[in-house]
Scaffold this motif. Structure first.
Motif, PDB file in Angstrom:
ATOM      1  N   CYS A  88     -13.680 -42.504   4.119  1.00 24.58           N
ATOM      2  CA  CYS A  88     -13.468 -41.731   2.905  1.00 24.58           C
ATOM      3  C   CYS A  88     -14.544 -41.522   1.950  1.00 24.58           C
ATOM      4  O   CYS A  88     -15.480 -42.398   1.847  1.00 24.58           O
ATOM      5  CB  CYS A  88     -12.198 -42.781   1.930  1.00 24.58           C
ATOM      6  SG  CYS A  88     -12.297 -42.311   0.257  1.00 24.58           S
ATOM      7  N   GLU A  89     -14.888 -40.246   1.525  1.00 21.23           N
ATOM      8  CA  GLU A  89     -15.871 -39.822   0.962  1.00 21.23           C
ATOM      9  C   GLU A  89     -16.051 -40.736  -0.226  1.00 21.23           C
ATOM     10  O   GLU A  89     -17.143 -40.685  -1.115  1.00 21.23           O
ATOM     11  CB  GLU A  89     -15.874 -38.598   0.829  1.00 21.23           C
ATOM     12  CG  GLU A  89     -14.866 -37.807   0.075  1.00 21.23           C
ATOM     13  CD  GLU A  89     -15.019 -36.212  -0.074  1.00 21.23           C
ATOM     14  OE1 GLU A  89     -15.589 -35.630   0.381  1.00 21.23           O
ATOM     15  OE2 GLU A  89     -14.146 -35.992  -0.833  1.00 21.23           O
ATOM     16  N   ARG A  90     -15.012 -41.105  -0.827  1.00 17.34           N
ATOM     17  CA  ARG A  90     -15.067 -42.057  -2.087  1.00 17.34           C
ATOM     18  C   ARG A  90     -15.295 -43.401  -2.051  1.00 17.34           C
ATOM     19  O   ARG A  90     -16.390 -43.753  -2.677  1.00 17.34           O
ATOM     20  CB  ARG A  90     -13.720 -41.521  -3.165  1.00 17.34           C
ATOM     21  CG  ARG A  90     -14.013 -42.301  -4.258  1.00 17.34           C
ATOM     22  CD  ARG A  90     -12.688 -41.976  -4.929  1.00 17.34           C
ATOM     23  NE  ARG A  90     -12.379 -40.673  -5.104  1.00 17.34           N
ATOM     24  CZ  ARG A  90     -11.072 -40.027  -5.881  1.00 17.34           C
ATOM     25  NH1 ARG A  90     -10.009 -41.038  -6.294  1.00 17.34           N
ATOM     26  NH2 ARG A  90     -11.395 -38.873  -6.168  1.00 17.34           N
ATOM     27  N   CYS A  91     -14.738 -43.935  -1.313  1.00 11.79           N
ATOM     28  CA  CYS A  91     -14.692 -45.427  -1.240  1.00 11.79           C
ATOM     29  C   CYS A  91     -15.632 -45.967   0.074  1.00 11.79           C
ATOM     30  O   CYS A  91     -15.674 -47.103   0.226  1.00 11.79           O
ATOM     31  CB  CYS A  91     -13.421 -46.201  -1.418  1.00 11.79           C
ATOM     32  SG  CYS A  91     -12.422 -45.948  -0.106  1.00 11.79           S
ATOM     33  N   SER A  92     -15.691 -45.139   0.933  1.00  9.23           N
ATOM     34  CA  SER A  92     -16.244 -45.245   2.145  1.00  9.23           C
ATOM     35  C   SER A  92     -15.655 -46.206   3.247  1.00  9.23           C
ATOM     36  O   SER A  92     -16.059 -46.723   4.171  1.00  9.23           O
ATOM     37  CB  SER A  92     -17.753 -45.794   2.000  1.00  9.23           C
ATOM     38  OG  SER A  92     -17.639 -47.162   1.629  1.00  9.23           O
ATOM     39  N   LYS A  93     -14.143 -46.481   2.995  1.00 10.39           N
ATOM     40  CA  LYS A  93     -13.494 -47.184   3.939  1.00 10.39           C
ATOM     41  C   LYS A  93     -13.326 -46.490   5.180  1.00 10.39           C
ATOM     42  O   LYS A  93     -13.086 -45.228   5.326  1.00 10.39           O
ATOM     43  CB  LYS A  93     -12.197 -47.261   3.429  1.00 10.39           C
ATOM     44  CG  LYS A  93     -11.136 -48.308   4.354  1.00 10.39           C
ATOM     45  CD  LYS A  93      -9.704 -48.561   3.762  1.00 10.39           C
ATOM     46  CE  LYS A  93      -9.841 -49.373   2.419  1.00 10.39           C
ATOM     47  NZ  LYS A  93      -8.453 -49.655   2.271  1.00 10.39           N
ATOM     48  N   LEU A  94     -13.384 -47.027   6.299  1.00  9.26           N
ATOM     49  CA  LEU A  94     -13.445 -46.458   7.564  1.00  9.26           C
ATOM     50  C   LEU A  94     -12.182 -46.844   8.693  1.00  9.26           C
ATOM     51  O   LEU A  94     -12.162 -48.107   8.728  1.00  9.26           O
ATOM     52  CB  LEU A  94     -14.769 -47.045   8.259  1.00  9.26           C
ATOM     53  CG  LEU A  94     -14.693 -46.734   9.951  1.00  9.26           C
ATOM     54  CD1 LEU A  94     -14.851 -45.094  10.063  1.00  9.26           C
ATOM     55  CD2 LEU A  94     -16.330 -46.997  10.426  1.00  9.26           C
ATOM     56  N   SER A  95     -11.414 -46.083   8.988  1.00  3.56           N
ATOM     57  CA  SER A  95     -10.150 -46.468   9.682  1.00  3.56           C
ATOM     58  C   SER A  95      -9.810 -45.147  10.236  1.00  3.56           C
ATOM     59  O   SER A  95     -10.070 -44.173  10.109  1.00  3.56           O
ATOM     60  CB  SER A  95      -8.979 -47.066   8.667  1.00  3.56           C
ATOM     61  OG  SER A  95      -8.553 -46.188   7.837  1.00  3.56           O
ATOM     62  N   LYS A  96      -8.372 -45.557  10.892  1.00  3.55           N
ATOM     63  CA  LYS A  96      -7.723 -44.340  11.538  1.00  3.55           C
ATOM     64  C   LYS A  96      -6.628 -43.958  10.548  1.00  3.55           C
ATOM     65  O   LYS A  96      -5.551 -43.188  10.950  1.00  3.55           O
ATOM     66  CB  LYS A  96      -7.161 -44.852  12.839  1.00  3.55           C
ATOM     67  CG  LYS A  96      -7.991 -45.094  13.824  1.00  3.55           C
ATOM     68  CD  LYS A  96      -7.377 -45.302  15.439  1.00  3.55           C
ATOM     69  CE  LYS A  96      -8.593 -45.508  16.365  1.00  3.55           C
ATOM     70  NZ  LYS A  96      -7.837 -45.771  17.721  1.00  3.55           N
ATOM     71  N   LEU A  97      -6.216 -44.643   9.530  1.00  2.00           N
ATOM     72  CA  LEU A  97      -5.199 -44.500   8.560  1.00  2.00           C
ATOM     73  C   LEU A  97      -5.015 -43.300   7.955  1.00  2.00           C
ATOM     74  O   LEU A  97      -6.384 -42.563   7.492  1.00  2.00           O
ATOM     75  CB  LEU A  97      -5.029 -45.712   7.689  1.00  2.00           C
ATOM     76  CG  LEU A  97      -4.781 -47.070   8.281  1.00  2.00           C
ATOM     77  CD1 LEU A  97      -4.840 -48.215   7.097  1.00  2.00           C
ATOM     78  CD2 LEU A  97      -3.828 -47.291   9.208  1.00  2.00           C
ATOM     79  N   THR A  98      -3.993 -42.815   7.706  1.00  2.00           N
ATOM     80  CA  THR A  98      -3.799 -41.432   6.900  1.00  2.00           C
ATOM     81  C   THR A  98      -2.924 -42.091   5.742  1.00  2.00           C
ATOM     82  O   THR A  98      -1.793 -42.471   5.664  1.00  2.00           O
ATOM     83  CB  THR A  98      -2.996 -40.301   7.695  1.00  2.00           C
ATOM     84  OG1 THR A  98      -4.071 -40.032   8.722  1.00  2.00           O
ATOM     85  CG2 THR A  98      -2.948 -39.105   6.907  1.00  2.00           C
TER      86      THR A  98
END
Length: 603
Positions: A88-98
């Motif tokens: 996520c460009e806002r919170c930087s969370k890294l995942s495969k989720l949509t």
């Protein structure tokens, strides 16, 4: 996930957006699956028997097309999201989720930020496979991770972050993946080290991203390497094209038929090299206007009942062009219209005009381009075919497009060309590339760099650069086809420069009009004059090791290189010295500029 609609030119569905290619579309990173995923109802079959004869069993199909509003109702090409890991460009969370937006799947995070594909993917070094980097596994590996129990047994799958550190520059050292569950961090600089993924226990899954998990027939034991998803080496397309022309028999085959039909030929074969063979061959040769050696060779071939080798695509095209040149003005119509010209009454430098045996104005030509498959990581990697479905061995489907266009064909004098390439300096110069071609495994897929091929190929590039100024077409829209082989019964010596479009029924005539001899000869002189001095001279003209794998001699971007999509060998096997001369090397057209400048000074 909401469907993304994006328009492509028809030719782009072969390359660079063809099967196996990783492309960025509207902020998404997508990959094109193989043709077994196509809806065949909307993929019309293309006919080109000459091309299928080269490819073998199978069918050529054109990708679905649409125009205007009707595109909403017609089938489209399917593309898969790859890589699946995003941050996520806002919170930087890294995942495969949509995330979801108004009840629909969307490319957004739970916080509302836009999801950006990860920059790195994993590519197999030899098998041409590609896959996601398992970021959670990778982030919890490494030397430090093995010593910390909390890291080894962490299960905080939703707490991964992709972060940029301030004060560490712009390199990979400033990027890290951090798990907020166990607190472990790992820098991306560790990702690109040699055998980094192998040391972390990450192995190749042996399949392409769109294939099901159970599709890998056997494990792949080759190591993975982490590469940027947009790297050029991630997709090396192997395409093949053929001109849709009436298949003509080569002159050697027609002569052989006449020899076999002669009344004395049966006696010649029966004599089997006896005392009367020379006399009989001489009588046949005298009546048919050929040499005794040709007659004897035909008799030997019949004696061993040798099967005729399947002609290469270019051999058939060469024979068709020669017939058109002999016929003069072409009033046949159809998809192959060529006006043939000789240069008997054409003014120009004698050293140039005497070396051109004929010119063809190609008013209309149909070309069919097909994608055989692709490679990843390097040109030595395994070829992945364009069809990975269950019928891929028996009856594969090849993506193909038909192109209509125009061009200029030049035939060079065989006797003068053979006399020139017999010079020791010429053969020694070409021998440099001959030797390098044998030392590079993938270079065997290139044409044999004999002197005539290098000279005509380089001249083609020089003419393409000049035609870009005079024809109204950009140089990247021009294509070349080189006919230069002395190892055939019918020796070839010519070049064909053309432009073709897949989404229009032809082109505008700006190229074919320049094929008139009175316009073409000045263009050739200008092309030679442009290449006489390169901005990188004297380094360029004195060089014998330039370009990819050092497969160019005196040729660089300042003088001879064109767009790689225009060149049939990817800007390789070029040398200005074999065209213009230099040092002790005799150029095929080395006297042209001297003759022109002497006339100018005298005038």
């Amino acid at each position: 996930m909401e469907k993304i609609r994006h328009d492509l030119r028809l030719s782009e569905t072969i390359t660079p957006f063809g099967v196996g290619a990783i492309v960025d579309v509207q902020g998404e990173s997508l990959i094109a699956p193989d043709t077994s995923w196509w809806d065949k109802k909307y993929a019309p079959e293309i006919s080109c028997e000459r091309l299928l004869a080269r490819l073998g069993a199978g069918v050529l199909r054109q990708p679905p097309t649409h125009a205007g509003r009707s595109g909403k109702d017609t089938a489209a090409l399917l593309y898969w999201r790859f890589p699946a890991w995003r941050f996520c460009e806002r919170c930087s969370k890294l995942s495969k989720l949509t995330g979801k937006r108004k009840g629909k799947w969307s490319n957004t995070c739970e916080c509302g930020g836009f999801l950006v594909p990860m920059r790195y993917i994993a590519v197999c070094e030899q098998g041409s496979h590609a896959q996601d980097i398992p970021w959670f596994m990778w982030a919890h590996r490494g030397r430090e991770a093995t010593l910390d129990e909390s890291v080894r047994f962490c299960r905080a799958y939703k707490e991964l972050r992709f972060e940029r550190l301030s004060g560490r520059g712009e390199g990979l050292a400033s990027l890290q993946v951090k798990c907020y569950g166990c607190g472990h961090t790992r820098s991306l600089s560790e990702l690109v080290k040699k055998d980094a993924l192998h040391r972390d226990g990450i192995s190749c899954v042996g399949r392409q991203p769109w294939e099901p998990e159970d599709s890998a027939k056997k494990p792949c034991n080759h190591h993975l390497v982490a590469v940027q998803r947009g790297a050029t080496g991630n997709y090396i397309a192997e395409r093949i094209s053929a001109l849709d022309i009436p298949e003509e028999r080569p002159q050697s085959a027609e002569i052989a038929d006449k020899i076999r039909g002669h009344v004395y030929f049966g006696k010649l074969v029966a004599d089997n090299g006896g005392p009367q063979a020379e006399m009989l061959a001489g009588w046949i040769a005298e009546e048919l206007g050929v040499t005794s050696e040709i007659v004897l060779n035909v008799a030997i071939e019949d004696e061993v009942a040798a099967d005729e080798v399947l002609l290469d695509l270019k051999d058939g095209e060469w024979a068709a062009f020669l017939k058109k040149l002999d016929d003069g003005r072409d009033r046949s119509g159809g998809d192959f219209v060529v006006d043939g010209w000789n240069l008997n009454a054409t003014s120009g430098p004698e050293s140039l005009v005497s070396r051109i045996a004929g010119v063809g104005q190609v008013h209309r030509v149909r070309e069919v381009r097909a994608l055989r498959g692709f490679r990843r990581h390097s040109a030595e990697s395994d070829l992945i075919t364009a069809d990975l479905g269950p019928d891929r061995r028996r009856f594969p489907t090849y993506p193909a497009v038909e192109m209509f266009g125009e061009g200029i064909f030049l035939r060079f004098d065989e006797d003068k060309l053979a006399q020139w390439e017999a010079h020791p300096s010429v053969r020694a110069r070409a021998g440099i590339l001959m030797k390098r071609r044998t030392s590079v495994p993938w270079a065997e897929r290139l044409d044999v760099p004999e002197p005539r091929y290098i000279a005509l190929h380089t001249l083609s590039h020089l003419l393409i650069r000049r035609l870009a100024f005079a024809s109204g077409y950009a140089s990247a829209s021009l294509q070349e086809r080189i006919y230069a082989n002395s190892d055939r019964k019918d020796k070839t010596a010519g070049i064909f420069i053309y432009t073709a479009a897949g989404d229009a029924q032809g082109t505008l005539g700006g190229l074919v009009r320049l094929g008139q001899p009175e316009k073409l000869i000045p263009l050739l002189v200008s092309a030679l004059d442009d290449a006489d001095v390169c901005s990188n001279d004297p380094v360029c003209i004195e060089s014998d090791s330039q370009g990819s794998s050092q497969l160019n001699l005196s040729a660089c971007h300042g003088c001879s290189l064109v767009s790689e999509t225009s060149c049939e060998t990817g800007n390789r096997l070029l040398d200005r010295q074999l065209v213009l001369g230099g040092g002790s090397v005799v150029g095929f057209l080395d006297k042209v500029l001297t003759e022109v400048r002497q006339v100018t000074v005298t005038g």
